[in-house]
Design an enzyme around this catalytic site. Structure first.
Site, mmCIF file in Angstrom:
data_model
loop_
_atom_site.group_PDB
_atom_site.id
_atom_site.type_symbol
_atom_site.label_atom_id
_atom_site.label_comp_id
_atom_site.label_asym_id
_atom_site.label_seq_id
_atom_site.Cartn_x
_atom_site.Cartn_y
_atom_site.Cartn_z
ATOM 1 C CE LYS A 66 21.463 -16.569 -10.874
ATOM 2 N NZ LYS A 66 20.035 -16.926 -10.796
ATOM 3 C CB ALA A 131 14.105 -16.358 -13.192
ATOM 4 N NE ARG A 152 8.422 -5.292 -20.183
ATOM 5 C CZ ARG A 152 9.120 -4.670 -19.262
ATOM 6 N NH1 ARG A 152 8.504 -3.818 -18.443
ATOM 7 N NH2 ARG A 152 10.416 -4.879 -19.140
ATOM 8 N N GLY A 240 8.292 -16.768 -3.614
ATOM 9 C CA GLY A 240 9.440 -17.568 -4.023
ATOM 10 C C GLY A 240 10.458 -17.851 -2.929
HETATM 11 P P1 NDP Z 1 15.711 -10.772 -15.866
HETATM 12 O O1 NDP Z 1 16.130 -9.349 -15.726
HETATM 13 O O2 NDP Z 1 16.572 -11.729 -16.592
HETATM 14 O O3 NDP Z 1 14.265 -10.834 -16.577
HETATM 15 C C1 NDP Z 1 13.228 -9.983 -16.158
HETATM 16 C C2 NDP Z 1 11.917 -10.431 -16.789
HETATM 17 O O4 NDP Z 1 10.861 -9.682 -16.184
HETATM 18 C C3 NDP Z 1 11.834 -10.178 -18.290
HETATM 19 O O5 NDP Z 1 11.068 -11.206 -18.872
HETATM 20 C C4 NDP Z 1 11.089 -8.830 -18.354
HETATM 21 O O6 NDP Z 1 10.357 -8.642 -19.537
HETATM 22 C C5 NDP Z 1 10.122 -9.015 -17.214
HETATM 23 N N1 NDP Z 1 9.616 -7.755 -16.648
HETATM 24 C C6 NDP Z 1 10.306 -6.826 -15.936
HETATM 25 N N2 NDP Z 1 9.496 -5.836 -15.552
HETATM 26 C C7 NDP Z 1 8.254 -6.130 -16.026
HETATM 27 C C8 NDP Z 1 6.991 -5.493 -15.966
HETATM 28 N N3 NDP Z 1 6.844 -4.327 -15.312
HETATM 29 N N4 NDP Z 1 5.930 -6.092 -16.544
HETATM 30 C C9 NDP Z 1 6.082 -7.278 -17.198
HETATM 31 N N5 NDP Z 1 7.263 -7.934 -17.312
HETATM 32 C C10 NDP Z 1 8.335 -7.361 -16.730
HETATM 33 O O7 NDP Z 1 15.440 -11.256 -14.357
HETATM 34 P P2 NDP Z 1 15.457 -12.762 -13.827
HETATM 35 O O8 NDP Z 1 14.730 -13.602 -14.803
HETATM 36 O O9 NDP Z 1 16.824 -13.146 -13.431
HETATM 37 O O10 NDP Z 1 14.633 -12.635 -12.442
HETATM 38 C C11 NDP Z 1 13.235 -12.430 -12.458
HETATM 39 C C12 NDP Z 1 12.667 -12.495 -11.064
HETATM 40 O O11 NDP Z 1 12.816 -13.796 -10.524
HETATM 41 C C13 NDP Z 1 13.324 -11.528 -10.068
HETATM 42 O O12 NDP Z 1 12.303 -10.940 -9.306
HETATM 43 C C14 NDP Z 1 14.168 -12.439 -9.209
HETATM 44 O O13 NDP Z 1 14.310 -11.919 -7.895
HETATM 45 C C15 NDP Z 1 13.327 -13.706 -9.206
HETATM 46 N N6 NDP Z 1 14.110 -14.897 -8.916
HETATM 47 C C16 NDP Z 1 13.825 -15.601 -7.777
HETATM 48 C C17 NDP Z 1 14.537 -16.714 -7.446
HETATM 49 C C18 NDP Z 1 14.219 -17.444 -6.192
HETATM 50 O O14 NDP Z 1 15.004 -18.321 -5.792
HETATM 51 N N7 NDP Z 1 13.099 -17.171 -5.547
HETATM 52 C C19 NDP Z 1 15.624 -17.228 -8.304
HETATM 53 C C20 NDP Z 1 15.828 -16.440 -9.510
HETATM 54 C C21 NDP Z 1 15.092 -15.318 -9.774
HETATM 55 P P3 NDP Z 1 11.028 -7.989 -20.861
HETATM 56 O O15 NDP Z 1 11.733 -9.097 -21.557
HETATM 57 O O16 NDP Z 1 9.870 -7.471 -21.627
HETATM 58 O O17 NDP Z 1 11.972 -6.915 -20.385
#
Ligand code: NDP
Length: 273
Positions: A66, A131, A152, A240
């Site tokens: 992206k 996201a 986190r 979602g």
């Molecule tokens: P990124 O990898 O960019 O970000 C992941 C985020 O999740 C970070 O803020 C990370 O925190 C946090 N995270 C991961 N594991 C944990 C945990 N165990 N506890 C707390 N926080 C955690 O992913 P995206 O933002 O691209 O995607 C996030 C979610 O959104 C995915 O599940 C994706 O499938 C979903 N999504 C759904 C869409 C839809 O159309 N339904 C569209 C886009 C996304 P940290 O910064 O601390 O690492």
């Protein structure tokens, strides 16, 4: 016939071809929509090869391309500039390529479809990844009384805050994940924790006091976060899937100028998850 494509890695699981073929059938639009696996090194080459076909009108881009796609296009929408990432490219009549992120509008449309009010509401957005970044501006446009972004890794929420223009920062708070106790009307989980069966570290009391919980993740059964919220007594709990169809609908509208119905597509996908 006009050609469309979704790029990603992995991509085999993508429901976009199915969703867009349902939209096309429903609206009587003639188009073909395929999926393509790429790796970072050859993504741009694949993109340029695809658009060298004059019938190629647009594409979707999913993880992990992206940001790269946002750097490739000629123009970005204001939402895409803020997100720094796009999920949709459109070939414009002047031959230039326009990049948009439709995740945010897709989420907002889905929340409104579900009857979840946003205006003057207190919203907690968990996560500060791609996201979260993509949905911030559309959520703020709905004028919540508070949009608190909690992550986190607290510094990433701060980075997100620094990206927002000051005029849309009003009413928007940023904090670390565990340091608040006020009730929220809506909690949106934009973390990827559900994908690994984990719960974001948020106090049960905060979840239990909220009216509604929305997890951007989805699967054939409620996510762990949804299950946890239900056990804590939250009555309105959603995944979602509707956002997925909503963001696809926004891409379809951008490309074809026709609004498809999302409800029958959500129902069809839900029945086959
Ligand atoms: P990124 O990898 O960019 O970000 C992941 C985020 O999740 C970070 O803020 C990370 O925190 C946090 N995270 C991961 N594991 C944990 C945990 N165990 N506890 C707390 N926080 C955690 O992913 P995206 O933002 O691209 O995607 C996030 C979610 O959104 C995915 O599940 C994706 O499938 C979903 N999504 C759904 C869409 C839809 O159309 N339904 C569209 C886009 C996304 P940290 O910064 O601390 O690492």
């Amino acid at each position: 016939m006009d050609q469309y494509l979704v790029f990603g890695n992995p991509i085999a699981q993508s429901k976009s071809p199915l969703i867009h073929s349902m939209f096309a059938q429903q609206t009587g639009q003639e188009l073909q929509y395929a999926r393509m696996l790429a790796v970072k090194e050859d993504f741009i080459e694949h993109l340029e090869t695809f658009f060298s076909n004059p019938l190629a009108q647009g594409c979707n881009i999913t993880a992990p391309f992206k940001e790269l796609a946002a750097q490739w296009v000629d123009e970005l929408s204001s939402g895409a500039q803020l997100a720094g990432a796009i999920n949709t490219i459109k070939r414009q009549p002047n031959g230039r390529f326009f990049g948009e992120t439709t995740d945010g509008p897709g989420l907002v449309q889905d929340l409104l479809r579900l009857g979840i009010a946003l205006k003057n509401k207190r919203i907690l957005l968990l996560g500060a990844g791609g996201a979260a970044r993509g949905v911030l501006k559309p959520l703020l446009s709905e004028e919540p009384s508070l949009l608190l972004v909690a992550n986190r890794t607290a510094e990433k929420a701060q980075v997100l805050a620094s990206l927002l223009p000051s005029e849309i920062l009003e009413g928007c708070g940023f904090d670390a994940l565990t340091s608040y106790t006020q009730p929220f009307d809506l909690i949106i989980n934009s973390t990827s924790a559900s994908l690994s069966g984990d719960l974001p570290a948020i106090a049960d009391s905060v979840i239990a006091a909220s009216d509604c919980v929305y997890d951007m993740s989805y699967s054939d059964k409620p996510t762990v976060f949804m299950q946890h919220a239900s056990l804590l007594g939250v009555e309105n709990v959603y995944d979602g899937l509707g956002m997925l169809v909503g963001q696809a609908a926004e891409s379809f509208i951008l490309w074809r100028g026709v609004r498809p119905l999302v409800e029958p597509v959500i129902q069809s996908l839900r029945a086959n998850l």
